[in-house]
Design a protein around this motif. Sequence first.
Motif, PDB file in Angstrom:
ATOM      1  N   ALA A 253     -40.155  15.113  54.529  1.00 48.28           N
ATOM      2  CA  ALA A 253     -39.864  16.234  55.419  1.00 48.28           C
ATOM      3  C   ALA A 253     -40.188  17.538  54.713  1.00 48.28           C
ATOM      4  N   THR A 254     -40.411  18.587  55.501  1.00 47.13           N
ATOM      5  CA  THR A 254     -40.800  19.873  54.925  1.00 47.13           C
ATOM      6  C   THR A 254     -39.761  20.964  55.164  1.00 47.13           C
ATOM      7  N   THR A 255     -38.643  20.621  55.787  1.00 45.93           N
ATOM      8  CA  THR A 255     -37.524  21.553  55.933  1.00 45.93           C
ATOM      9  C   THR A 255     -36.237  20.831  55.552  1.00 45.93           C
ATOM     10  N   ASP A 256     -35.278  21.588  55.056  1.00 44.78           N
ATOM     11  CA  ASP A 256     -33.990  20.981  54.711  1.00 44.78           C
ATOM     12  C   ASP A 256     -33.310  20.404  55.941  1.00 44.78           C
ATOM     13  N   GLU A 257     -33.482  21.038  57.085  1.00 46.05           N
ATOM     14  CA  GLU A 257     -32.836  20.557  58.311  1.00 46.05           C
ATOM     15  C   GLU A 257     -33.290  19.138  58.653  1.00 46.05           C
ATOM     16  N   VAL A 258     -34.584  18.892  58.591  1.00 48.59           N
ATOM     17  CA  VAL A 258     -35.097  17.561  58.915  1.00 48.59           C
ATOM     18  C   VAL A 258     -34.801  16.583  57.778  1.00 48.59           C
ATOM     19  N   LEU A 297     -43.464   9.884  61.098  1.00 52.95           N
ATOM     20  CA  LEU A 297     -42.560   9.605  62.216  1.00 52.95           C
ATOM     21  C   LEU A 297     -42.975  10.435  63.421  1.00 52.95           C
ATOM     22  N   ASP A 298     -43.219   9.778  64.513  1.00 55.76           N
ATOM     23  CA  ASP A 298     -43.728  10.420  65.723  1.00 55.76           C
ATOM     24  C   ASP A 298     -42.791  11.528  66.209  1.00 55.76           C
ATOM     25  N   GLY A 299     -43.328  12.758  66.252  1.00 54.75           N
ATOM     26  CA  GLY A 299     -42.581  13.876  66.791  1.00 54.75           C
ATOM     27  C   GLY A 299     -41.463  14.396  65.904  1.00 54.75           C
ATOM     28  N   VAL A 300     -41.360  13.884  64.684  1.00 57.91           N
ATOM     29  CA  VAL A 300     -40.268  14.285  63.792  1.00 57.91           C
ATOM     30  C   VAL A 300     -40.777  15.126  62.626  1.00 57.91           C
ATOM     31  N   ASN A 301     -41.821  14.634  61.952  1.00 57.91           N
ATOM     32  CA  ASN A 301     -42.303  15.314  60.738  1.00 57.91           C
ATOM     33  C   ASN A 301     -43.817  15.299  60.626  1.00 57.91           C
ATOM     34  N   ASP A 302     -44.510  15.104  61.753  1.00 56.16           N
ATOM     35  CA  ASP A 302     -45.956  14.832  61.691  1.00 56.16           C
ATOM     36  C   ASP A 302     -46.829  15.907  62.320  1.00 56.16           C
ATOM     37  N   SER A 303     -46.313  17.113  62.507  1.00 59.66           N
ATOM     38  CA  SER A 303     -47.088  18.173  63.153  1.00 59.66           C
ATOM     39  C   SER A 303     -48.030  18.846  62.151  1.00 59.66           C
ATOM     40  N   ASP A 304     -48.994  19.605  62.686  1.00 60.33           N
ATOM     41  CA  ASP A 304     -49.860  20.395  61.821  1.00 60.33           C
ATOM     42  C   ASP A 304     -49.038  21.378  60.998  1.00 60.33           C
ATOM     43  N   ASP A 306     -46.042  20.963  59.889  1.00 59.08           N
ATOM     44  CA  ASP A 306     -45.448  20.217  58.767  1.00 59.08           C
ATOM     45  C   ASP A 306     -46.451  20.047  57.640  1.00 59.08           C
ATOM     46  N   ALA A 307     -47.693  19.727  57.986  1.00 63.44           N
ATOM     47  CA  ALA A 307     -48.722  19.527  56.963  1.00 63.44           C
ATOM     48  C   ALA A 307     -48.946  20.812  56.171  1.00 63.44           C
ATOM     49  N   HIS A 308     -49.031  21.944  56.859  1.00 64.16           N
ATOM     50  CA  HIS A 308     -49.246  23.214  56.163  1.00 64.16           C
ATOM     51  C   HIS A 308     -48.037  23.585  55.300  1.00 64.16           C
ATOM     52  N   ARG A 309     -46.822  23.326  55.808  1.00 61.02           N
ATOM     53  CA  ARG A 309     -45.621  23.599  55.013  1.00 61.02           C
ATOM     54  C   ARG A 309     -45.584  22.725  53.760  1.00 61.02           C
ATOM     55  N   LEU A 310     -45.991  21.469  53.908  1.00 62.08           N
ATOM     56  CA  LEU A 310     -46.003  20.555  52.771  1.00 62.08           C
ATOM     57  C   LEU A 310     -46.919  21.081  51.675  1.00 62.08           C
ATOM     58  N   ILE A 311     -48.080  21.577  52.061  1.00 61.23           N
ATOM     59  CA  ILE A 311     -49.024  22.133  51.092  1.00 61.23           C
ATOM     60  C   ILE A 311     -48.397  23.294  50.327  1.00 61.23           C
ATOM     61  N   GLU A 312     -47.715  24.172  51.052  1.00 59.69           N
ATOM     62  CA  GLU A 312     -47.093  25.326  50.405  1.00 59.69           C
ATOM     63  C   GLU A 312     -45.949  24.904  49.481  1.00 59.69           C
ATOM     64  N   LEU A 313     -45.173  23.919  49.894  1.00 58.09           N
ATOM     65  CA  LEU A 313     -44.032  23.479  49.098  1.00 58.09           C
ATOM     66  C   LEU A 313     -44.461  22.915  47.744  1.00 58.09           C
ATOM     67  N   ALA A 344     -55.181  13.409  61.425  1.00 60.04           N
ATOM     68  CA  ALA A 344     -55.229  14.869  61.484  1.00 60.04           C
ATOM     69  C   ALA A 344     -54.356  15.484  60.393  1.00 60.04           C
ATOM     70  N   PHE A 345     -53.194  14.916  60.167  1.00 59.18           N
ATOM     71  CA  PHE A 345     -52.278  15.371  59.123  1.00 59.18           C
ATOM     72  C   PHE A 345     -52.935  15.210  57.752  1.00 59.18           C
ATOM     73  N   ALA A 346     -53.543  14.051  57.531  1.00 60.57           N
ATOM     74  CA  ALA A 346     -54.208  13.768  56.260  1.00 60.57           C
ATOM     75  C   ALA A 346     -55.369  14.722  56.024  1.00 60.57           C
ATOM     76  N   ASP A 347     -56.088  15.071  57.081  1.00 59.59           N
ATOM     77  CA  ASP A 347     -57.251  15.945  56.945  1.00 59.59           C
ATOM     78  C   ASP A 347     -56.839  17.342  56.478  1.00 59.59           C
ATOM     79  N   ILE A 348     -55.728  17.841  56.986  1.00 61.98           N
ATOM     80  CA  ILE A 348     -55.232  19.163  56.573  1.00 61.98           C
ATOM     81  C   ILE A 348     -54.901  19.159  55.085  1.00 61.98           C
ATOM     82  N   ILE A 349     -54.241  18.103  54.636  1.00 54.24           N
ATOM     83  CA  ILE A 349     -53.855  18.000  53.228  1.00 54.24           C
ATOM     84  C   ILE A 349     -55.089  17.858  52.333  1.00 54.24           C
ATOM     85  N   TYR A 350     -56.038  17.036  52.780  1.00 50.67           N
ATOM     86  CA  TYR A 350     -57.261  16.822  52.004  1.00 50.67           C
ATOM     87  C   TYR A 350     -58.059  18.117  51.842  1.00 50.67           C
TER      88      TYR A 350
END
Length: 390
Positions: A253-258, A297-304, A306-313, A344-350
Amino acid sequence: MTVSAPITQDVLTIPRKTPETDRINLVGLTRDGLRSALISAGTPEAKAKMRAGQIWQWLYERGVREFDQMTNLAKNYRAELAEIFSIEIPEVVSRQVSEDGTRKYLVRIAGGHEVETVYIPEEDRGTLCVSSQVGCTLTCSFCHTGTQKLVRNLTAGEIVGQIMLARDDLGEWPEPGRNPRNETRLLSNVVLMGMGEPLYNFEAVRDAMKIAMDPEGISLSRRRITLSTSGVVPEIARTADEIGCMLAISFHATTDEVRDKLVPINKKWPLADLLESLRAYPKASNSERITFEYVMLDGVNDSDADAHRLIELIRGIPAKINLIPFNEWPGAPYKRSSNNRIRAFADIIYKAGYASPIRKPRGEDIMAACGQLKSETERARNARRSPAPD
């Protein structure tokens, strides 16, 4: 051989004796522990280091389970050893083989408790997924093991014993007269990603992995052992100092809430604390990157987003992101992200410069995939509690 002094708890790991025979199990003792045990049982101190080295090689290089087979020890000494010590590893209760070749072992340990161990064959390696606890305390909401309460920690012998029983099944111990170092390594990698949180059982995990890495035994490289933690922050630096293996983080997850919902330990050590400890991790480098495990997880942590936040974290941390399609289990509260969403998520990270392999689910047909482990005893107990259908 006579027992000259009692063997104290600070020498041997618990359990000190096998329940069936009241003999002391040598499997799982460190080199120093083995030497001390031999001295306490009457071996002259001047010879104890040599004897410990000989026994060590029989146990972990040759896979021998009977003292009679330790032919470079005197016959009477072997008989005396057998009176005081035993060589015991966990019992394989059942073995299932998936269509993809994955093997899942249901393993019984002392007290009748059960854990699961999984062997995953690949073209360039064979990986064993090892358990460190019976059950788990973490209650991660996407993990089947997390629905099983913690019963107890495994001993070092029960942890390294999983490697030994898998080598038994694979026929990987060297044949008599052959050099062990010339054998094919069917079991080349170990991941501490089975049942339990390894860092809540640190000492036993450390001792077991030191045995596995010892060059005069199983001889696995420290870089072929990966410890996965959900984020027990105080023990992370200690892992580098005392074990030295590769590190993986169950991130998800990319936020403490999730993450509070997915990985409840986050409430104790939130993302900022976890990431600070990873930036300071002594072994983090371009050649020894930290793996971030991220279940999709579908609709939980898989949005674009989330991917951008993960990169920053994770910016500034030598890392790769291992994307894991959610392995569904009966009653699971989540669904797997679609293949298009994962790509799509993997492509952003790559594109941000991070390796982002998508883990291929293995052993799903035998409930052996990531997050699906749960002992048959616990399944049967839950089935008895459930009301019969109308």
